[in-house]
Structure formats: C-alpha cells, structure tokens
Design a protein around this motif. Structure first.
Motif, PDB file in Angstrom:
ATOM      1  N   ARG A   1      36.497  48.701  43.120  1.00  0.00           N
ATOM      2  CA  ARG A   1      35.860  47.504  42.584  1.00  0.00           C
ATOM      3  C   ARG A   1      35.463  47.696  41.133  1.00  0.00           C
ATOM      4  O   ARG A   1      35.388  48.821  40.633  1.00  0.00           O
ATOM      5  CB  ARG A   1      34.640  47.120  43.431  1.00  0.00           C
ATOM      6  N   VAL A   2      35.200  46.568  40.464  1.00  0.00           N
ATOM      7  CA  VAL A   2      34.885  46.567  39.037  1.00  0.00           C
ATOM      8  C   VAL A   2      33.445  46.107  38.845  1.00  0.00           C
ATOM      9  O   VAL A   2      33.010  45.111  39.430  1.00  0.00           O
ATOM     10  CB  VAL A   2      35.847  45.629  38.269  1.00  0.00           C
ATOM     11  N   CYS A   3      32.700  46.847  38.036  1.00  0.00           N
ATOM     12  CA  CYS A   3      31.340  46.461  37.669  1.00  0.00           C
ATOM     13  C   CYS A   3      31.354  45.997  36.213  1.00  0.00           C
ATOM     14  O   CYS A   3      32.017  46.617  35.370  1.00  0.00           O
ATOM     15  CB  CYS A   3      30.385  47.643  37.827  1.00  0.00           C
ATOM     16  N   LEU A   4      30.637  44.935  35.926  1.00  0.00           N
ATOM     17  CA  LEU A   4      30.644  44.371  34.573  1.00  0.00           C
ATOM     18  C   LEU A   4      29.306  44.591  33.883  1.00  0.00           C
ATOM     19  O   LEU A   4      28.252  44.646  34.523  1.00  0.00           O
ATOM     20  CB  LEU A   4      30.927  42.867  34.614  1.00  0.00           C
ATOM     21  N   THR A   5      29.355  44.717  32.549  1.00  0.00           N
ATOM     22  CA  THR A   5      28.167  44.560  31.713  1.00  0.00           C
ATOM     23  C   THR A   5      28.477  43.438  30.739  1.00  0.00           C
ATOM     24  O   THR A   5      29.630  43.236  30.356  1.00  0.00           O
ATOM     25  CB  THR A   5      27.822  45.844  30.925  1.00  0.00           C
TER      26      THR A   5
END
Length: 547
Positions: free
Chosen positions: A83-87
């Motif tokens: 999965r991808v985590c965003l800032t």
C-alpha cells in the motif's frame, strides 16, 4: 577527475541532447539561457556539429523526459503489491497561486523505503476540505493507486481534517477497513505547537540576551568590536550575529546556543561599551532553555526522517516528551515550572489521556488524534511488540482500567488488520487459481492439466494447514521474545529476513512501517519550488513547474 581523450570518439547528437536535458533539470537552468548568443558561440568551439536549439525545444525535451519517467513510475505502481501512504502540503508561489504537493511513501518487495513526489499542482482558492479531497483523489486516479491508498499525513489545519473526512466518506469502499485510520496528524507540526506555547515563557527569560545581540548586530563597527574581544578570548570572529525569528523556535535555539558559546565575550562587550549584560541567573536560564529545546529538536529530527521508517518510533517519542514535561529534574525553579506547564497543556490536548472514548478510533475527537495505525506500527517493531504497548499505556493513562482498555483495543485492531490481509490474500489466490484453471482447459495439454491440479492441491493443503493451525502468525510473533534494542537495529532488514516465517505479517509490516509521521518530505518540495518559480521565472506554467 582527469579526462582521457578518446581517439575513437564519435559524436552522437541525440545523446548530447539527452545529457544536456539532464543538466538543465538537475541544475535548474532557465530555458531562455539557450537563446543567449554566447551559448551557441561557445558550443561551436566545443562541437561544431552540435545543433543548438531554442528555449521551446528545450522545454519540450524536458517535458518528454518527465513523461517517460512518469510512465516508468506508473508501471512500478501497477506492479506494487504493497500500500501507499501519502504526505501533502500547500504552498503559495510568488504569483499568488496555490499549489498542493503530494508525496507517495511505500516499501518495495525487497523492503526498501521509497519516496516519490507524484503531484505538484495548482489548486484554486479557496482551499477547502472539498478542494483538498478532490486534488488527492485526482492524483490517485491519475496514478492508478486509488485502491492502494493506506494513510494520508497532513498538518493540523482544519481544511486538511475536513479533506480527510470527505475522502473517507466518499471512497470508504476503496480504503483498507473503510479508511478508519486514514488521517495521520503531522507529529512535527504538533511538536512545533507544543514548543511555541513554551516560547512565550522563553522569550521573556532571554530578552536581555536578545537585545544585546540586536545591539551588536545593528552596525559593522559594533560587530568589529565584538570580534576583537572574541579573538582575544580565542574564539573565531563572526560576520554577523544569528538572531531568532519569533515563529521559528529552532532559530531561538540556535541564537541561545551561539550566545552561550560567546558568553564571556558578550559580558565583556557589555561592560566595555556601557550596555546592560545578562545576570548570571539569566545565563543559567539560557543554559536550561538550550538543553530543553535541544531535546525537542532531536524529537523533531526523529519524526521528520524520510529515508528510514519513522512510524514505529511514535510511542517512544510520546513517552520521552511526557517524561521531559513531568521530570522534576528540569523544573528546578518557577521559570521552568511555568515553561513545562505551558507545553503540557498542549501535550494533553493532542497526546494526553483525557479522552474517555480513546479506544474507539471511529469517534470524532476535539483536536486530539491518537491514530492506532501508528500504534500498530510500534507493535510491528520486534524490539517492542505488545510488551511496550502495555508499558506505554500504563505510563500515559490516568487509571489501570483505562490502560487495559487501550491495550485491548490496539490488540483487537491489529488482529482485525491481520484478518483483512488474510482475506485479501485468499481472494487473490483463489482468483489466480480460477484464471489458471480456465486457461489450462483451452490448451488441452495433459501435462499442463497435471501441473494445474498439483498447484490446486498445494493451495488446498496450505488452506487446510491454515485452518488447523492453533496459532496465527500474529499470535506467534507477539508471543516470541522481543529483539535486543540497539542504535543500528534495522527494522526493515529484520522483516525481510523473516518473510518466509511470517509471509502475511511481513506484508502488513511493509504497509504500516511506510507511514510517515510528518509532512516534512512534502514541505521540502516547496523549497525547490521557490527556487524554480522565483521572480525571474514567474512565467513558468503550472504544468512545466510540476515536471
């Protein structure tokens, strides 16, 4: 580096253009420099065969390279099994245009933490929660990762909170466990808020030091006199005196630390030139302030890292700050007691234990967010596990009962996530078997059919073993002894070495350990943006700026 002339060198026009574009992008060369007549004259002396091009062609070549790199990254996202985590953060350019930057953080199959800026787009005012949600969804759609989103880390502005709420409300079905832990508050921002409350007390305590430094920095002759005393004391001379900026507490730390280094020089200067020197008691306060602020600078550096995982450091960080604010060793006088009290109020607001419904992350809290995703990330640190969880909650909660409820809630959520990962893996495996089975029937080969039956039997056996197993991976992991703590411990290397033992849990660890605790990686993009889109380049379009 010495160059060795090549007798067999053959000039390649295309390669020369490609290397020139690499240079343009890396060195941030303005496009109009290529229409300078002296540039073409210079190129002719180096390689007469080189065809100089204009600014529009250089721009087009840059965009072409950008699109190629973008396509490569899209393919990487397509094949990504984590999965991808965003800032995300907002910025206003010199043109008064609002830009949003979005950075993707993820851990690859070989356990490498990656950070990629995937959007740097103009967002029209007003920057409401709806506008932020729309920009994030547009970015996710463009990159084909809507169903791979895990968390979004943003600062504590209300429009960011509203944007995350809209994202969960409108796209719940695409998010893991309905996006219950999607919103991560930037820890660096919270630390800044904590310290800023204490700065009101600090600024009064160091007022004499600041005024003396301002006086010296106000004219070249005073700096010259200051430097003469510094050299006599065996200290290096200075071109200027570092003064603090009210909104940046780290600048106050730098100023006080420098003043303490030159304490004897400042006292001597004040006495010689009739200025009021700080008293010994004020210098002692400055020393205490410096030590206190250094502790928070270290904490900020921990949460601001973007080359190594930070999520598992959250609980230890909170305990260290709580200890600093409660430790009587710091509070040796009324001044330090007032400083600790001012900061502790904000600590309780964001990370305290006065929330009766802390165990239910679905509940809307005031300005308080103790996201259980980063609590779980700490449990996935093999040096901590559930032991540290119990230790943490017993330290931070007001009652034993509350601590036990919080521990039970966190353990319940880590099992929920584990079950969700199991369900998704079974569904994916079932889909692969069905597709393979359909393909083998059309081929009509007995050998292919035999291999397919064996593959199905292997899957059947693993399911039976999983059903009969008395302990799941999560139970086995939590029951094993914790690893010894050390400064050089590499949490990603540990999980990489145990992917066969904990195949499901290691997949979970990749997602949870990718969560960034701060938006610093996105904010840093704006320092680049400020250089690219300064006064001299205000005609750069939003599309070209993003590239």
């Amino acid at each position: 580096m010495k160059k060795h002339p090549s007798e067999n060198f053959i000039f390649n026009q295309q390669l020369a253009r490609e290397r020139m574009i690499d240079f343009v992008m890396h060195a941030e060369i303005p496009f109009n420099k290529f229409e300078d007549p002296y540039f073409e004259a210079w190129m002719q002396t180096l390689q007469p065969s080189f065809n100089c091009v204009g600014r529009q062609t250089v721009r087009n070549d840059c965009l072409k390279k950008f699109r190629k790199m973008k396509e490569e990254l899209q393919n990487e996202f397509m094949n990504l099994d984590s999965r991808v985590c965003l800032t995300s953060d907002m910025w206003t350019s010199v043109q008064n245009l609002g830009y949003m930057v979005i950075t993707a953080h993820y851990i690859t199959a070989d356990f490498k933490l990656m950070k990629k800026i995937i959007s740097f787009k103009n967002v029209k005012y007003p920057h409401t929660g709806f506008a932020i949600e729309e920009a994030i969804v547009s970015c996710l759609t463009e990159w084909g990762i809507r169903e791979k989103l895990f968390t979004v880390t943003v600062d504590n502005a209300s429009n960011n909170t509203n944007g995350c709420e809209e994202l969960v409300h409108n796209h719940r079905h695409e998010l893991l466990l309905d996006g219950v832990h999607l919103h991560i508050r930037c820890c660096a921002h919270i630390l800044n808020i904590l310290v800023q409350d204490g700065m009101k007390v600090i600024h009064v305590a160091i007022s004499k030091i600041r005024e003396l430094l301002k006086h010296i920095d106000s004219s070249p002759s005073r700096i010259q006199a200051f430097n003469a005393i510094a050299v006599m004391n065996g200290l290096p001379s200075k071109r200027g005196i570092p003064l603090d900026i009210p909104t940046r507490w780290n600048s106050t730390l730098k100023m006080v630390a420098e003043a303490l280094k030159y304490k004897a020089v400042l006292n001597s200067y004040a006495n010689q030139y009739g200025e009021l020197p700080p008293s010994e008691q004020e210098w002692e306060k400055a020393e205490t302030i410096c030590e206190f602020l250094r502790a928070f600078e270290e904490a900020t550096n921990v949460v601001s890292g973007d080359r190594k995982p930070t999520a598992h450091a959250f609980l230890p960080l909170v305990l260290c700050i709580q200890h600093a604010l409660n430790d009587p060793g710091w509070q040796t006088n009324n001044f330090m007691k007032d400083l600790a009290a001012a900061m502790k109020f904000k600590f309780e607001k964001y990370w305290g234990s006065d929330e009766s419904e802390m165990s239910n992350p679905r509940n809307k809290k005031k300005d308080y967010d103790f996201n259980l995703a980063i609590v779980i990330a700490t449990m996935l640190d093999p040096r901590r596990k559930s032991d540290y969880l119990e230790f943490f909650y017993h330290k931070i909660c007001n009652t034993e009962d509350q601590a036990e409820k919080c521990v039970d809630s966190a353990l319940e959520w880590i099992r929920k996530y584990y079950q969700e990962y199991e369900r998704r893996v079974r569904r994916a495996t079932s889909h692969q078997v069905t597709c393979s089975s359909d393909g083998s029937r059309t081929m009509g080969s007995p050998m292919l059919g035999k291999r397919q039956v064996e593959a199905e039997y292997s899957t059947f056996k693993s399911r039976r073993r999983m059903t009969r197993a008395t302990k799941s991976e999560i139970e086995t992991y939590l029951e094993e002894d914790t690893e010894e703590d050390s400064e050089n411990f590499d949490v990603l290397a540990w999980w990489k070495a145990r992917t066969e033992k904990f195949p499901m849990l290691s997949t979970m660890a990749r997602d949870f350990l990718a969560i960034p605790l701060s938006t610093v990686s996105s904010e840093s993009a704006f320092s680049l943006g400020g250089r690219l889109l300064g006064d001299a380049r205000s005609s750069l379009t939003p599309e070209t700026l993003e590239a």
